[in-house]
Write a protein that holds these residues in place. Structure first.
Motif, short mmCIF file in Angstrom:
data_model
loop_
_atom_site.label_atom_id
_atom_site.label_comp_id
_atom_site.label_asym_id
_atom_site.label_seq_id
_atom_site.Cartn_x
_atom_site.Cartn_y
_atom_site.Cartn_z
N VAL A 179 0.86 -1.18 0.00
CA VAL A 179 0.00 0.00 0.00
C VAL A 179 0.89 1.23 0.00
O VAL A 179 1.76 1.37 0.87
N LEU A 180 0.69 2.10 -0.97
CA LEU A 180 1.40 3.38 -1.02
C LEU A 180 0.44 4.47 -0.56
O LEU A 180 -0.55 4.75 -1.23
N LEU A 181 0.74 5.04 0.59
CA LEU A 181 -0.04 6.16 1.12
C LEU A 181 0.62 7.44 0.61
O LEU A 181 1.73 7.78 1.02
N LEU A 182 -0.04 8.11 -0.30
CA LEU A 182 0.60 9.18 -1.07
C LEU A 182 -0.14 10.50 -0.90
O LEU A 182 -1.35 10.58 -1.12
N GLU A 183 0.60 11.53 -0.51
CA GLU A 183 0.05 12.89 -0.48
C GLU A 183 0.82 13.73 -1.50
O GLU A 183 2.06 13.78 -1.47
N ILE A 184 0.07 14.37 -2.39
CA ILE A 184 0.68 15.21 -3.42
C ILE A 184 0.42 16.66 -3.05
O ILE A 184 -0.73 17.12 -3.04
N THR A 185 1.48 17.37 -2.74
CA THR A 185 1.35 18.77 -2.33
C THR A 185 1.44 19.68 -3.56
O THR A 185 1.63 19.22 -4.69
#
Length: 287
Positions: free
Chosen positions: A188-194
């Motif tokens: 699982v890749l928990l990704l936040e794109i700012t």
């Protein structure tokens, strides 16, 4: 532990839904869930019959013919559903075909479902008297996680998942709704794109936030979680998500669904709109 006990899948009378129905059957087997097939059509008569002075008998005849066409399409949709669901036990399958507005009928049925599976309309799809419910309407009103399946996709392993994160109610809801998939995933890749110009400090703050979410997921049994905060590099956030999914070899994107009502229409954020209309991968969305 969260689970999926009931699945509702939208069926159609043509080949457009065949892959989606097989995918839904596979998920029902995986989660040992009941599977309900659904289709609806609202009989419509030509506008000419509504004109002032139109013969009442003609209107009644046209309405009967329209209703007969819809019933025939519902019967075809049921046969498609039954064929796809053949691997399941008979008691595990249900069917609901309705002479009603597709969205209104689906929202009623969604009250008894843990997961709603719908497809994206194909531009060259066969025209029938059954109208597919608008995915955006379903997402915003169902109160259930919605799995949007692209055309021609027939399987969903969900072994590798990209979980898109932002500090919002919708993202938190999506993460919770996706737990049955996340706990079974290998990666699982928990990704936040700012924002594109995010500073090092802003990225560090986002990373700390993600690590807290990852700990929460871990307490629910989600293993092999990798959290990552990045500044936008691609042209758009949906493209960035797609690139991340390709790098991970994921076949599922989980995200919050964002939108609001304006003049009886739903207005969506750019990411939600792209995931609903353009993503080549299955997307699990929650509002």
């Amino acid at each position: 532990m969260s689970t999926i006990a009931t699945i509702l899948v939208h069926a159609e009378s043509d080949l457009a839904a065949s892959g989606r129905l097989r995918l839904a059957t596979g998920l029902a087997r995986r989660f040992d869930a009941s599977l309900t097939g659904f289709a609806a059509g609202d009989p419509v008569i030509p506008m000419l019959a509504d004109a002032a002075g139109a013969d009442g008998r003609l209107i009644a005849q046209l309405l009967d013919e329209a209703e007969a066409r819809v019933r025939a399409e519902l019967a075809k949709a049921e046969r498609s559903f039954r064929a796809a669901a053949a691997p399941l036990a008979e008691a595990q399958c249900e069917w609901g075909g309705f002479l009603a507005s597709p969205v209104a009928a689906l929202l009623h049925e969604a009250a008894a479902a843990d997961l709603v599976i719908i497809g994206r309309a194909q531009a060259n799809g066969e025209q029938t008297d059954l109208v597919a419910p608008n995915p955006g309407d379903v997402l915003m009103q169902a109160g259930r996680p919605v799995l949007v399946v692209p055309p021609e996709v027939e399987t969903l392993t969900a072994r590798r998942i990209v979980l898109a994160w932002k500090e919002s109610r919708e993202a938190r809801r999506a993460a919770a709704d996706a737990l049955p998939f996340l706990v079974q995933a290998e990666q699982v890749l928990l990704l936040e794109i700012t924002d594109r110009g995010a500073t090092t400090e802003e990225l560090a703050t986002a990373q700390i936030r993600l690590e807290g979410v990852a700990r929460w997921l871990g307490r629910h049994g989600v293993a092999a979680i990798r959290s990552k905060a990045i500044a936008l590099r691609a042209a758009t956030v949906p493209e960035e998500l797609q690139q991340a999914a390709e790098a991970l070899r994921a076949d599922l994107i989980v995200a919050g669904g964002y939108g609001h009502s304006r003049l009886r229409e739903w207005v969506f954020g750019g990411v939600t709109r792209a995931l609903l209309q353009q993503s080549p991968l299955c997307c699990l969305l929650s509002h």
